[in-house]
Design a protein around this motif. Structure first.
Motif, PDB file in Angstrom:
ATOM      1  N   GLU A 213      -0.411 -24.038  62.068  1.00  0.00           N
ATOM      2  CA  GLU A 213      -1.099 -22.567  61.931  1.00  0.00           C
ATOM      3  C   GLU A 213      -1.027 -21.419  62.847  1.00  0.00           C
ATOM      4  N   SER A 214      -0.086 -21.402  63.442  1.00  0.00           N
ATOM      5  CA  SER A 214       0.236 -20.235  64.433  1.00  0.00           C
ATOM      6  C   SER A 214       1.577 -19.860  64.757  1.00  0.00           C
ATOM      7  N   VAL A 215       1.878 -19.000  65.344  1.00  0.00           N
ATOM      8  CA  VAL A 215       3.242 -18.457  65.491  1.00  0.00           C
ATOM      9  C   VAL A 215       4.239 -19.521  66.222  1.00  0.00           C
ATOM     10  N   GLN A 216       3.682 -20.548  66.445  1.00  0.00           N
ATOM     11  CA  GLN A 216       4.469 -21.671  66.849  1.00  0.00           C
ATOM     12  C   GLN A 216       5.360 -22.313  65.948  1.00  0.00           C
ATOM     13  N   ASP A 217       4.802 -22.190  64.613  1.00  0.00           N
ATOM     14  CA  ASP A 217       5.371 -22.815  63.258  1.00  0.00           C
ATOM     15  C   ASP A 217       6.951 -22.325  63.138  1.00  0.00           C
ATOM     16  N   ALA A 218       6.824 -20.822  63.359  1.00  0.00           N
ATOM     17  CA  ALA A 218       8.491 -20.367  63.220  1.00  0.00           C
ATOM     18  C   ALA A 218       9.315 -20.649  64.525  1.00  0.00           C
ATOM     19  N   VAL A 219       8.556 -20.673  65.768  1.00  0.00           N
ATOM     20  CA  VAL A 219       9.273 -20.743  66.839  1.00  0.00           C
ATOM     21  C   VAL A 219       9.995 -22.391  66.688  1.00  0.00           C
ATOM     22  N   MET A 220       9.073 -23.349  66.460  1.00  0.00           N
ATOM     23  CA  MET A 220       9.522 -24.580  66.332  1.00  0.00           C
ATOM     24  C   MET A 220      10.539 -24.846  65.055  1.00  0.00           C
ATOM     25  N   GLY A 221      10.294 -24.031  63.867  1.00  0.00           N
ATOM     26  CA  GLY A 221      11.264 -24.079  62.955  1.00  0.00           C
ATOM     27  C   GLY A 221      12.816 -23.757  63.308  1.00  0.00           C
ATOM     28  N   VAL A 222      12.775 -22.811  64.231  1.00  0.00           N
ATOM     29  CA  VAL A 222      14.113 -22.334  64.623  1.00  0.00           C
ATOM     30  C   VAL A 222      14.882 -23.445  65.473  1.00  0.00           C
ATOM     31  N   LEU A 223      13.975 -24.017  66.454  1.00  0.00           N
ATOM     32  CA  LEU A 223      14.390 -25.106  67.268  1.00  0.00           C
ATOM     33  C   LEU A 223      15.005 -26.236  66.660  1.00  0.00           C
ATOM     34  N   ILE A 224      14.055 -26.702  65.597  1.00  0.00           N
ATOM     35  CA  ILE A 224      14.288 -27.682  64.717  1.00  0.00           C
ATOM     36  C   ILE A 224      15.751 -27.532  64.086  1.00  0.00           C
ATOM     37  N   ARG A 225      15.800 -26.549  63.396  1.00  0.00           N
ATOM     38  CA  ARG A 225      17.264 -26.322  62.728  1.00  0.00           C
ATOM     39  C   ARG A 225      18.397 -26.224  63.746  1.00  0.00           C
ATOM     40  N   ARG A 226      18.222 -25.795  65.076  1.00  0.00           N
ATOM     41  CA  ARG A 226      19.567 -26.030  66.060  1.00  0.00           C
ATOM     42  C   ARG A 226      19.347 -27.213  66.604  1.00  0.00           C
ATOM     43  N   PHE A 227      18.397 -27.996  66.973  1.00  0.00           N
ATOM     44  CA  PHE A 227      18.360 -29.044  67.872  1.00  0.00           C
ATOM     45  C   PHE A 227      18.035 -30.581  67.347  1.00  0.00           C
ATOM     46  N   ALA A 228      16.914 -30.217  66.342  1.00  0.00           N
ATOM     47  CA  ALA A 228      16.389 -31.641  66.217  1.00  0.00           C
ATOM     48  C   ALA A 228      17.315 -32.615  65.125  1.00  0.00           C
ATOM     49  N   GLN A 229      17.223 -33.779  65.403  1.00  0.00           N
ATOM     50  CA  GLN A 229      17.763 -34.827  64.444  1.00  0.00           C
ATOM     51  C   GLN A 229      17.047 -35.010  63.117  1.00  0.00           C
ATOM     52  N   SER A 230      17.506 -35.657  62.336  1.00  0.00           N
ATOM     53  CA  SER A 230      17.120 -35.890  60.852  1.00  0.00           C
ATOM     54  C   SER A 230      15.868 -36.737  61.014  1.00  0.00           C
ATOM     55  N   GLY A 231      14.839 -36.550  59.850  1.00  0.00           N
ATOM     56  CA  GLY A 231      13.961 -37.523  59.615  1.00  0.00           C
ATOM     57  C   GLY A 231      14.235 -38.965  59.596  1.00  0.00           C
ATOM     58  N   ALA A 232      15.359 -39.024  59.000  1.00  0.00           N
ATOM     59  CA  ALA A 232      15.929 -40.532  58.884  1.00  0.00           C
ATOM     60  C   ALA A 232      16.364 -40.960  60.089  1.00  0.00           C
ATOM     61  N   ALA A 233      17.115 -40.136  60.825  1.00  0.00           N
ATOM     62  CA  ALA A 233      17.347 -40.671  62.487  1.00  0.00           C
ATOM     63  C   ALA A 233      16.058 -40.882  63.148  1.00  0.00           C
ATOM     64  N   GLY A 234      14.853 -40.120  63.162  1.00  0.00           N
ATOM     65  CA  GLY A 234      13.780 -40.194  63.695  1.00  0.00           C
ATOM     66  C   GLY A 234      13.028 -41.377  63.550  1.00  0.00           C
ATOM     67  N   ALA A 235      13.353 -41.993  62.413  1.00  0.00           N
ATOM     68  CA  ALA A 235      12.590 -43.249  61.762  1.00  0.00           C
ATOM     69  C   ALA A 235      13.234 -44.391  62.592  1.00  0.00           C
ATOM     70  N   LEU A 236      14.489 -44.516  63.018  1.00  0.00           N
ATOM     71  CA  LEU A 236      15.089 -45.473  63.313  1.00  0.00           C
ATOM     72  C   LEU A 236      14.439 -46.259  64.443  1.00  0.00           C
ATOM     73  N   PRO A 237      13.628 -45.646  65.606  1.00  0.00           N
ATOM     74  CA  PRO A 237      12.837 -46.400  66.388  1.00  0.00           C
ATOM     75  C   PRO A 237      11.778 -47.237  65.887  1.00  0.00           C
ATOM     76  N   ALA A 238      11.073 -46.830  64.959  1.00  0.00           N
ATOM     77  CA  ALA A 238      10.089 -47.499  64.211  1.00  0.00           C
ATOM     78  C   ALA A 238      10.634 -48.665  63.602  1.00  0.00           C
ATOM     79  N   LEU A 239      11.656 -48.280  62.797  1.00  0.00           N
ATOM     80  CA  LEU A 239      12.268 -49.422  62.018  1.00  0.00           C
ATOM     81  C   LEU A 239      12.861 -50.483  62.948  1.00  0.00           C
ATOM     82  N   TYR A 240      13.410 -50.114  64.112  1.00  0.00           N
ATOM     83  CA  TYR A 240      13.978 -50.917  65.201  1.00  0.00           C
ATOM     84  C   TYR A 240      12.518 -52.020  65.599  1.00  0.00           C
ATOM     85  N   ALA A 241      11.579 -51.476  66.009  1.00  0.00           N
ATOM     86  CA  ALA A 241      10.660 -51.857  66.619  1.00  0.00           C
ATOM     87  C   ALA A 241       9.815 -52.860  65.574  1.00  0.00           C
TER      88      ALA A 241
END
Length: 297
Positions: A213-241
């Motif tokens: 609920e701040s300007v950080q939403d827009a900033v992080m949205g840009v960073l995610i589009r450029r650098f983040a892995q997918s949610g499916a990839a992000g779930a792999l550590p929990a699935l492994y554990a």
């Protein structure tokens, strides 16, 4: 002979899960949804523990008869107790996935700072209330942001100091990690066959990044589009554990790439503060005091 790195671990490596029951909190979106989807695909029966049951029902429809929806609001200990009372039979794995990140200051129904209350205390209480029915392991989600966290045992709910959203998030995720470690210590001390694991998703594209609920939403949205892995990839550590059969208790799983932001899941390290046994024990005692939940260990 040339050395080559191990092949990436994917959902194809999840052992057959037929006959197993897994509870996943926050399973109607993001990492929780991806975790539930992969477990159902591997044959597990998955309990979708969600605050929004309408969204949960839509997910259950997608996943088929192996998924069931139960209401759980981690910001309300009455709801946590009701959820636990409604779980019949044994549970092989509990995945403490749900969470909030860097939100404005707020309070849970029980008066806890919201991030500390939902991310840590709600899951602490849930785990304790289900502990006598869990047969294999508990997986608790932490974050790389545990590295900025500091546990304030005298003021964990930020009642006497200035609220800073990222500091509060860091405290909550450090608390989650310390809880996972302390739970493993207590399993071992009790001679239990249960195991406690922790995991973090690296830098992953989830809806957590759009709720500050701040300007950080827009900033992080840009960073995610450029650098983040997918949610499916992000779930792999929990699935492994949650599924690797011979994984030692007390393991912390995260991505193997640069700064653990993305990549294949593997055991990773954590800060010296997260391994402080004195604070682990004191945090546990504080959580028991605040939630009025004791573990049957």
């Amino acid at each position: 002979m040339f050395w080559s790195s191990p092949a990436p671990w994917t959902t194809a490596e999840i052992p057959p899960q037929q006959g197993r029951t897994v509870i996943v909190t926050g399973a109607n979106s993001g990492l929780g949804l991806e975790t539930a989807r992969a477990l159902v695909h591997a044959g597990a029966r998955v309990v979708l523990a969600v605050r929004d049951t309408a969204k949960g029902d839509a997910v259950a429809t997608e996943l088929g008869g192996a998924a069931s929806v139960h209401h759980l609001d981690l910001a309300d200990l009455t709801s946590v107790r009701s959820f636990a009372a409604g779980i019949e039979g044994s549970v092989d794995v509990l995945v403490n996935n749900a969470g909030l990140m860097a939100i404005p200051q707020g309070r849970t129904a029980d008066g806890f700072e919201t991030q500390f209350g939902v991310n840590f205390l709600g899951h602490f209480a849930l785990t304790g209330l289900l502990a006598d029915r869990i047969t294999d392991r508990v997986v608790t989600l932490s974050s790389q942001m545990h590295r900025i966290g500091r546990i304030d045992l005298d003021d964990p709910n930020v009642e006497r100091r200035r609220y800073e959203r990222w500091a509060a998030y860091g405290q909550s995720k450090l608390a989650c990690l310390m809880f996972a470690y302390e739970l493993e210590h207590r399993f071992v001390a009790a001679g239990s066959r249960l195991r406690s694991m922790a995991a973090h998703p690296g830098y992953s594209a989830t809806n957590l990044h759009s709720r500050t609920e701040s300007v950080q939403d827009a900033v992080m949205g840009v960073l995610i589009r450029r650098f983040a892995q997918s949610g499916a990839a992000g779930a792999l550590p929990a699935l492994y554990a949650a599924t690797v059969p011979d994984l030692p208790g007390g393991s912390y799983i995260g991505p193997d790439g640069f700064r653990e932001m993305r990549g294949s899941p593997r055991p990773v390290g954590s800060t010296a503060a997260s391994h402080d046994r004195r604070v682990q024990r004191a945090l546990w005692e504080r959580a028991e005091e605040l939630t009025k939940v004791s573990f049957p260990l």
